[in-house]
Scaffold this motif. Sequence first.
Motif, short mmCIF file in Angstrom:
data_model
loop_
_atom_site.label_atom_id
_atom_site.label_comp_id
_atom_site.label_asym_id
_atom_site.label_seq_id
_atom_site.Cartn_x
_atom_site.Cartn_y
_atom_site.Cartn_z
N VAL A 184 -10.28 5.19 31.16
CA VAL A 184 -11.50 5.64 30.51
C VAL A 184 -12.67 5.69 31.50
O VAL A 184 -13.76 6.16 31.16
N GLY A 185 -12.43 5.21 32.73
CA GLY A 185 -13.43 5.35 33.79
C GLY A 185 -14.46 4.26 33.86
O GLY A 185 -15.45 4.38 34.58
N LEU A 186 -14.25 3.16 33.15
CA LEU A 186 -15.21 2.05 33.18
C LEU A 186 -14.98 1.15 34.39
O LEU A 186 -15.91 0.51 34.89
N THR A 187 -13.74 1.09 34.85
CA THR A 187 -13.38 0.24 35.98
C THR A 187 -12.72 1.09 37.06
O THR A 187 -11.89 1.96 36.76
N ILE A 188 -13.11 0.87 38.30
CA ILE A 188 -12.49 1.55 39.44
C ILE A 188 -11.53 0.57 40.12
O ILE A 188 -11.92 -0.55 40.46
N LEU A 215 -17.17 8.26 23.38
CA LEU A 215 -16.29 8.96 24.31
C LEU A 215 -16.46 8.51 25.75
O LEU A 215 -15.49 8.45 26.52
N GLY A 216 -17.69 8.22 26.12
CA GLY A 216 -17.97 7.85 27.51
C GLY A 216 -19.41 7.39 27.63
O GLY A 216 -20.07 7.09 26.64
N PHE A 217 -19.89 7.37 28.88
CA PHE A 217 -21.24 6.85 29.14
C PHE A 217 -21.93 7.66 30.23
O PHE A 217 -21.28 8.25 31.09
N ASP A 238 -8.74 11.30 28.67
CA ASP A 238 -8.09 11.87 27.48
C ASP A 238 -9.04 11.95 26.29
O ASP A 238 -8.77 12.69 25.33
N ILE A 239 -10.13 11.19 26.32
CA ILE A 239 -11.07 11.23 25.19
C ILE A 239 -12.43 11.83 25.58
O ILE A 239 -13.24 12.13 24.70
N TYR A 240 -12.68 12.01 26.87
CA TYR A 240 -13.98 12.53 27.30
C TYR A 240 -13.80 13.77 28.18
O TYR A 240 -13.23 13.70 29.27
#
Length: 662
Positions: A184-188, A215-217, A238-240
């Motif tokens: 979801v892109g919150l953690t790298i 969906l995202g930020f 997949d959601i954003y």
Amino acid sequence: MISRETIDKVFETARVEEVIGDFVQLKRAGSNFKGLSPFSDERSPSFMVSPVKQIWKDFSSGKGGSVVTFLMEHEHFTYPEAIRYLANKYNIEIEETEVSPADKLEANEKESLYLVSEFAKTYFQESLLNTEEGKAIGLSYFKERGFTNETIAKFGLGYSPESWDAFTQEALAKGYQLEFLEKVGLTIVREDGKHFDRFKGRVMFPIQSLSGRNLGFGGRILTNDKKAAKYLNSPESDIYHKSKVLYGIFHAKQAIAKQNNCYLVEGYTDVIQMHQAGIENVVASSGTALTPDQIRLINRLTKNITVLFDGDAAGLRASVRGIDLILEEGMNVKVCTFPDGDDPDSFARKNSFEDLTHYLENNAKDFIQFKASLLMDEANNDPIKKADLIRDMVVSISKIPDRIKREIYIQETARIMDISEQVLLNTLAQMVQKDISEAGKKLKTEQKAFEVVKNDVPVTGEKLDILSSLEISIISILVLYGNLETNFENIYISFDEEGNEVEVKEKIKCKISERIFLSLQEDEISFTNPLFQEIYNDLIHNYLNNTDFDLVTYMNSLPEEQASFISNLIMENERYTLAGWLEKKQVFVKEKDSEEVLTNLVTETLISLREYLINKLIVDLMQNYSNDAENDLEEIKSTINDYNKLKVSLTHKIGRIRSTYL
């Protein structure tokens, strides 16, 4: 997938007047409820809800249907989302049907991404409001922007701590998997396995879907680190999908639909500040170039877009390219610019709601006027540059699908730029023709076919209108009176003892649905509209095979398109009843019907359909015969004569000649 049993239970339990009452102020009107339309501005209530039939109808917009349809129209839910909303409202446990392992895995993974994203939203909010760092840095920033506590809560604003992995560690401790945090892109996650927070040290703007799911930020950095991007968005997942999302659409959707206009701005704070000022029909492209998918998302709510630009002229030339995309989607577009040094955020902050509304109404220009005023300064009396400017305006006009609108804009451009309208039309024709050529042979064929159809529109349109009206009348009778029994008259030819033809009349009593079915079967008549035929087949099947047929239960089992169509027929009838229009409109209303009137209604409708189809057969025969084939001609004349005799017989059955169809 939601089980059929759950859907049935939702429809059985949900009360349309209770659900709609959460969104619209309803007042009792006889056995029904009435209220102001939630889809348009009106002073006299034309929105009607029928508790008995469990349907609604908005006569100002033409919309109507079941309780689920209302949620889909008003809240812009999908069908499953509407069912889940109602299940939650009435405390109904949702049962899921069996799905394949692969589908289940995919659904579970997508749901996991939503859950992670929702957890992050809550975490960032708590960090903003309940930690010393969040209050000192994040909350102070939002307060400086003039955001109230209510606004901060409404948009779910938050803060991500200035720590490499504070969020990630908290999420893992709560049981969320690193795999989904990364997706979801919150953690790298680095190659060596170490991980850190993508948004560390930023104020957070949650990005929601049309239905309100996170969906995202978007995150804004507050330090002067020149190596870091000022704004950072969640990556694609997949959601954003950023090209398909508009910031603020969840909070703006109802206002957009009601105001029939959408203000389009560039940034998060523009949206928030406009909302706080009282202008809620506003969304942002989140700093990305406007995309067709984003425009289509607005198009679901309104055909009208007003683009709000900063007063900075340098960025206008690049931003104005998005106007052509809006025009290409068939939308109506206006443009409003703010004074130099102002953007929607700053202008909304220092003006009252009344002043802001007045400014937007009086400074929104048609896109032609806007382009002319914007580019005329660049032309600077240079004839070559002026010619380029005019061509630029014609290019924009060529993007408009509607030919009438194109011609009106050409007239406006000719007036503003003081140039011959014919020159502009010729230039436009060249551009349109070029587009057609580039599209290839297929598009050329379609264009040619369109021209042929266009020439025949008056005749074809008239035929379709009459036939559709007759088919709708039959369905309406079935819906309103299908289960009622009444007396019908059969007329047939017999022979007396001397062998002479005699006309025999007999009375029979049967259900109206049976009479219609047998009459259409006798002549092998089918409906030309596939939707009407499908509804007719389904109604007849239920009337003939179910003695306890209940219309409300039946409608709840239908696809939304069919349910909406039937509910519209019912509510049109209710409208006449409530408004006392029976005598004025000669509408047959169930409570007022005598048996004779109802019999005449059914008989005349069926005969009108037969007569229309016979006329069509006669016209087709006359158009298709060959003058060279004498035998064929005589045969056709004989057939036409037989058809005319049949028409006389039909007219005789109802005892009068009609000049038009029902």
